[in-house]
Design a protein around this motif. Structure first.
Motif, short mmCIF file in Angstrom:
data_model
loop_
_atom_site.label_atom_id
_atom_site.label_comp_id
_atom_site.label_asym_id
_atom_site.label_seq_id
_atom_site.Cartn_x
_atom_site.Cartn_y
_atom_site.Cartn_z
N PRO A 179 0.79 -1.23 0.00
CA PRO A 179 0.00 0.00 0.00
C PRO A 179 0.82 1.29 0.00
CG PRO A 179 0.13 -0.91 2.21
CD PRO A 179 0.90 -1.84 1.32
N ASP A 180 2.14 1.20 0.28
CA ASP A 180 2.95 2.40 0.45
C ASP A 180 3.81 2.64 -0.78
OD1 ASP A 180 4.37 4.55 1.28
OD2 ASP A 180 5.11 3.67 3.15
N LEU A 181 3.46 3.66 -1.57
CA LEU A 181 4.19 3.94 -2.80
C LEU A 181 5.59 4.48 -2.55
CD1 LEU A 181 1.34 5.47 -4.96
CD2 LEU A 181 2.45 3.27 -5.30
N SER A 182 5.83 5.04 -1.37
CA SER A 182 7.18 5.55 -1.07
C SER A 182 8.18 4.41 -0.93
CB SER A 182 7.16 6.39 0.21
OG SER A 182 6.74 5.59 1.31
N ASP A 183 7.69 3.18 -0.68
CA ASP A 183 8.56 2.00 -0.58
C ASP A 183 8.61 1.23 -1.90
OD1 ASP A 183 9.11 2.55 2.03
OD2 ASP A 183 7.51 1.28 2.83
N PHE A 184 8.39 1.93 -2.96
CA PHE A 184 8.28 1.28 -4.27
C PHE A 184 9.51 0.46 -4.63
CE2 PHE A 184 8.81 1.38 -8.92
CZ PHE A 184 7.63 0.77 -9.30
N LEU A 185 10.70 0.91 -4.22
CA LEU A 185 11.93 0.24 -4.64
C LEU A 185 12.11 -1.14 -4.04
CD1 LEU A 185 14.49 3.18 -4.68
CD2 LEU A 185 13.19 2.19 -6.56
N VAL A 186 11.35 -1.47 -2.98
CA VAL A 186 11.47 -2.83 -2.44
C VAL A 186 10.97 -3.85 -3.46
CG1 VAL A 186 11.15 -1.99 -0.09
CG2 VAL A 186 9.17 -2.83 -1.36
N LEU A 187 10.23 -3.37 -4.45
CA LEU A 187 9.73 -4.28 -5.49
C LEU A 187 10.85 -4.76 -6.41
CD1 LEU A 187 7.00 -5.44 -6.59
CD2 LEU A 187 6.99 -3.53 -8.19
N ALA A 188 11.97 -4.04 -6.41
CA ALA A 188 13.06 -4.36 -7.34
C ALA A 188 13.52 -5.80 -7.21
CB ALA A 188 14.23 -3.40 -7.13
N ARG A 189 13.57 -6.31 -5.98
CA ARG A 189 14.04 -7.68 -5.79
C ARG A 189 12.97 -8.72 -6.13
NH1 ARG A 189 14.26 -5.53 -0.48
NH2 ARG A 189 12.48 -6.14 0.84
N GLU A 190 11.72 -8.26 -6.34
CA GLU A 190 10.63 -9.17 -6.67
C GLU A 190 10.53 -9.41 -8.18
OE1 GLU A 190 8.51 -10.69 -4.64
OE2 GLU A 190 9.04 -9.75 -2.73
N VAL A 191 11.07 -8.49 -8.99
CA VAL A 191 10.89 -8.55 -10.44
C VAL A 191 12.04 -9.29 -11.08
CG1 VAL A 191 10.55 -7.20 -12.54
CG2 VAL A 191 9.61 -6.38 -10.38
N LYS A 192 11.69 -10.24 -12.00
CA LYS A 192 12.69 -11.03 -12.72
C LYS A 192 12.66 -10.67 -14.20
CE LYS A 192 12.00 -14.82 -9.43
NZ LYS A 192 11.56 -16.22 -9.27
N THR A 193 13.67 -11.12 -14.91
CA THR A 193 13.79 -10.74 -16.32
C THR A 193 12.64 -11.26 -17.19
OG1 THR A 193 15.23 -12.66 -16.67
CG2 THR A 193 16.29 -10.55 -16.25
N ASP A 194 12.02 -12.38 -16.78
CA ASP A 194 10.92 -12.91 -17.58
C ASP A 194 9.55 -12.49 -17.03
OD1 ASP A 194 11.01 -14.43 -15.31
OD2 ASP A 194 11.39 -16.34 -16.31
N ASP A 195 9.53 -11.46 -16.20
CA ASP A 195 8.28 -10.88 -15.70
C ASP A 195 7.86 -9.69 -16.56
OD1 ASP A 195 8.19 -12.68 -13.62
OD2 ASP A 195 9.10 -11.31 -12.16
N LEU A 196 6.59 -9.37 -16.50
CA LEU A 196 6.08 -8.12 -17.07
C LEU A 196 5.62 -7.27 -15.89
CD1 LEU A 196 5.11 -6.27 -19.35
CD2 LEU A 196 2.96 -7.54 -19.36
N LEU A 197 6.30 -6.16 -15.67
CA LEU A 197 5.95 -5.26 -14.57
C LEU A 197 4.93 -4.25 -15.07
CD1 LEU A 197 6.35 -4.07 -11.71
CD2 LEU A 197 8.26 -2.74 -12.65
N VAL A 198 3.79 -4.18 -14.40
CA VAL A 198 2.74 -3.23 -14.75
C VAL A 198 2.52 -2.30 -13.56
CG1 VAL A 198 0.33 -2.94 -15.45
CG2 VAL A 198 1.62 -4.94 -16.24
N VAL A 199 2.65 -1.02 -13.77
CA VAL A 199 2.43 -0.02 -12.71
C VAL A 199 1.24 0.82 -13.11
CG1 VAL A 199 3.39 1.91 -11.44
CG2 VAL A 199 4.87 0.01 -12.10
N VAL A 200 0.26 0.90 -12.23
CA VAL A 200 -0.94 1.70 -12.47
C VAL A 200 -0.72 3.06 -11.84
CG1 VAL A 200 -3.43 1.87 -12.17
CG2 VAL A 200 -2.35 -0.39 -12.46
N SER A 201 -0.74 4.09 -12.64
CA SER A 201 -0.56 5.46 -12.14
C SER A 201 -1.93 6.15 -12.12
CB SER A 201 0.43 6.21 -13.03
OG SER A 201 0.75 7.46 -12.48
N ALA A 202 -1.92 7.48 -12.11
CA ALA A 202 -3.17 8.23 -12.11
C ALA A 202 -2.88 9.67 -12.53
CB ALA A 202 -3.83 8.21 -10.73
N ARG A 203 -3.85 10.29 -13.14
CA ARG A 203 -3.72 11.70 -13.50
C ARG A 203 -3.89 12.57 -12.25
NH1 ARG A 203 -6.14 9.07 -17.83
NH2 ARG A 203 -5.58 9.80 -19.93
N GLU A 204 -3.31 13.74 -12.30
CA GLU A 204 -3.46 14.67 -11.18
C GLU A 204 -4.94 15.01 -10.98
OE1 GLU A 204 -0.88 18.04 -11.11
OE2 GLU A 204 0.82 16.92 -11.96
#
Length: 690
Positions: free
Chosen positions: A615-640
């Motif tokens: 739930p905490d977007l400020s900790d986004f970088l902890v995801l780096a160790r979860e993503v592998k080369t054969d994954d597709l990373l999808v990030v949902v953003s939002a307009r202001e």
């Protein structure tokens, strides 16, 4: 006169000119289904009957030579390969007990019915009775192309029938090996050890080595599309050879190759289209014609014994398969239409049946009457299977359509996808991704847009762009997807893109990832920022570093309140389509409320969905160790100013570009439209005016 004699010689029966033979078979493949369609009969029957007529036991137009046998073998292996590649592996795994159940039923009931009839009624010995009855247990997926034609190849009844085919044929071929080994005095412990080791090596090569070869090939030779098709065929026939070397039939190898490559070939891809097209146009019809060429109707005129044996064998074969389908339906609570579909698909006897009987005949276990009766059995069961499957497939397809209309997953109008492009080197992966988003029941058009600066060289530049777009028109035609290349003049690129998006009524933008940093170290240029802020459509920014079809897992990061956005349903449905095409597991990193929102829409998901708390977007970088080369990373953003907007999202493009630029990733800006098409932008204007 010499030329005339030469011409007469060319038409002597059986035909020997390979060009004339091939031409004749192509005419049969063309005309037989058309004529049968006029009579409201399955086209498959026309091909089989044509084989009976032109075969060595009919008019003797063609003989059973090596070329015919080769093409027929390729056709049979093609059927099994397509069955494996179209099998929904997640559905199969989730219902594997049902496939095991049907495999057991369709093996044991024909065997239990056949042994006493062959032993007591037809007066054959015990060993011969077991061999003949094991022939009843086999079946060939002759009618599988009918299920594909009606778009029900992923129905659970079809899936368990395909799975059961492999199980029962494998069991029968093991029985055959045991009987022939016993007859030759070779049924020793060494025989079992050798068979076990060879099968283990075969499975290891097919499921571990072949997918890695294909993945490497797709990744490193992305542009050579023809070689992708040749590679797939090479792997299929190599697997078929390995199966024979391991001591089982080649059809097992072809099916296993289909399962091994299943995840790497999306159903809507150009490669899959080529595989199905060539198979259905050439190889599979060759196999069906060859099945007909095996039939000798003169057997029926050789006395009452031949007729009695032929009809008895056919009746027992069909009865055993019907009982198995009936018990499967009652056990797993399928519909009556699905029972007919299971019976239709599993009732045809052809290649495996003939293999069993020929081995038994050559070993002296069975006599000529059984061999001849089996040929008639092949004709009768193939005709029955075609009729029953076509009738049942129509009913099952209608049930699917009714169910989907109740679920109303997508409105019936046309869906338009806009791909604005400046660098044509990045266009092909975007087009491949867009094709994977194609829905089943809606017309789907991809608009590739290029905005040409309005200056003195505008017309020359426009002609250059049009020539480049011609390639993609041809490329997308291989996927049965409509492509509309659009070239427009405009002084302002962003304004040109927005204007054209309104003209084509685009629902989603698919855009390439910026290749370099722009003014003030921002990843997105002013053009991109203008598009985001000036349109209410869903926008996808795509960073595709390796072929999307090599994706194993889709990992989706959602901000809090993502479920409250009007475009939530739309992008979630697109990810569901993508996961289904790629046969990839999906993992959502989201809050509990967002998980509840996703679960309310995706109640039953195949492939499966998992959830992780994030739930905490400020900790986004902890995801780096979860993503592998054969994954597709999808990030949902939002307009202001949207409901799920968070200050951290402003930094998201830069973070992704810094830490994940070598990975496949999508950045989604959800649309500002709800399901009934009300624009949030319009609502804000109305509130302000009031």
């Amino acid at each position: 006169m010499g030329n005339f004699d030469h011409l007469i010689h060319e038409f002597e029966l059986p035909l020997s000119n390979p060009v004339l033979i091939f031409s004749l078979i192509l005419f049969i493949i063309l005309l037989a289904p058309i004529l049968l369609k006029k009579l409201r009969l399955p086209g498959i029957i026309g091909l089989i009957i044509s084989g009976v007529v032109i075969g060595p036991h009919g008019l003797n137009v063609l003989e059973q030579n090596d070329a015919i046998t080769l093409f027929s073998t390729v056709g049979l292996l093609y059927i099994m390969f397509i069955a494996g590649i179209e099998l929904d592996m997640f559905e199969f795994k989730r219902n594997r007990h049902k496939s095991l159940g049907f495999g057991f039923f369709t093996f044991i009931f024909p065997l239990a019915l056949g042994i006493p009839i062959c032993y007591y009624l037809l007066d054959y010995g015990f060993t011969a009775s077991i061999l003949i009855s094991s022939m009843f247990a086999t079946h060939t997926l002759v009618a599988y192309p009918i299920a594909t034609k009606f778009g029900i190849s992923k129905d659970q009844a079809v899936a368990i029938t395909v799975g059961g085919t492999i199980l029962t044929d494998t069991a029968v071929l093991i029985i055959l090996a045991v009987i022939t080994g016993s007859a030759n005095g070779g049924l020793t412990p060494e025989f079992w050890v050798s068979l076990s080791i060879s099968l283990a090596i075969f499975l290891l090569i097919v499921f571990l080595i072949l997918p890695r070869i294909a993945t490497w090939f797709f990744t490193n030779l992305q542009e050579d599309r023809i070689s992708h098709y040749v590679l797939v065929l090479s792997l299929v026939f190599f697997a078929a050879f390995l199966a024979e070397a391991a001591g089982v039939e080649a059809i097992i190898g072809a099916f296993m190759a289909g399962l091994a490559l299943n995840r790497l070939i999306p159903h809507t891809s150009a490669l899959m289209n080529r595989i199905e097209f060539v198979g259905n146009a050439i190889f599979i019809p060759f196999f069906l014609i060859n099945v007909g060429m095996l039939v000798d109707l003169s057997i029926l005129f050789r006395g009452p014994d031949a007729i009695i044996i032929a009809l008895t064998l056919s009746a027992v074969a069909l009865a055993g398969k019907y009982i198995a389908a009936f018990v499967t339906q009652k056990t797993f609570r399928y519909s009556a239409h699905q029972r007919q579909l299971i019976f239709g698909l599993s009732s045809a006897h052809a290649a495996a049946t003939l293999a069993v009987i020929l081995v038994g005949y050559r070993a002296g276990i069975i006599d000529e009457n059984i061999l001849n009766g089996t040929i008639i059995l092949i004709l009768i069961t193939c005709i029955v299977a075609s009729f029953v499957t076509e009738h049942a497939a129509k009913k099952v397809a209608r049930d699917h359509d009714n169910l989907e209309s109740l679920e109303t997953e997508a409105p019936p109008q046309e869906e338009n996808v806009l791909i604005p492009i400046a660098n044509f080197k990045n266009l092909e992966p975007l087009v491949d991704l867009a094709v994977l988003f194609k829905p089943k029941k809606r017309s789907f058009t991809i608009h590739i847009l290029t905005v040409v600066k309005y200056d003195s060289e505008a017309e020359v530049n426009m002609q250059k762009v049009k020539r480049k777009l011609d390639y993609f028109v041809q490329y997308l035609s291989a996927t049965d997807t409509t492509l509309n290349p659009v070239v427009t003049f405009d002084v302002n690129t962003a304004e040109g893109i927005i204007r054209k998006s309104r003209e084509v009524m685009a629902e989603i933008f698919i855009m390439g990832w910026p290749q370099k940093r722009t003014f003030l170290s921002r990843i997105f240029s002013q053009i991109t920022e203008t598009i985001i802020s000036s349109t209410d459509k869903t926008i996808l920014f795509c960073n595709i570093r390796r072929p999307v079809n090599t994706t194993k897992t889709i990992k989706v990061v959602c901000p809090p309140n993502a479920e409250l956005e009007p475009g939530f349903y739309y992008w979630l449905n697109k990810l569901r389509l993508l996961a289904a095409q790629l046969r990839s597991e999906t993992i959502f990193f989201c809050s509990k409320k967002t998980r509840t929102g996703i679960s309310s829409i995706v109640k039953k998901s195949i492939p499966p969905i998992k959830y992780h708390a994030f739930p905490d977007l400020s900790d986004f970088l902890v995801l780096a160790r979860e993503v592998k080369t054969d994954d597709l990373l999808v990030v949902v953003s939002a307009r202001e100013d949207s409901i799920s907007y968070h200050g951290e999202l402003r930094k998201m493009p830069e973070k992704l570009n810094k830490y994940f630029k070598d990975y496949n990733m999508l950045l989604i800006y959800p649309g500002l439209k709800d399901e009934v098409g009300q624009s949030i932008v319009r609502e804000k204007q109305m509130v302000t005016e009031s």
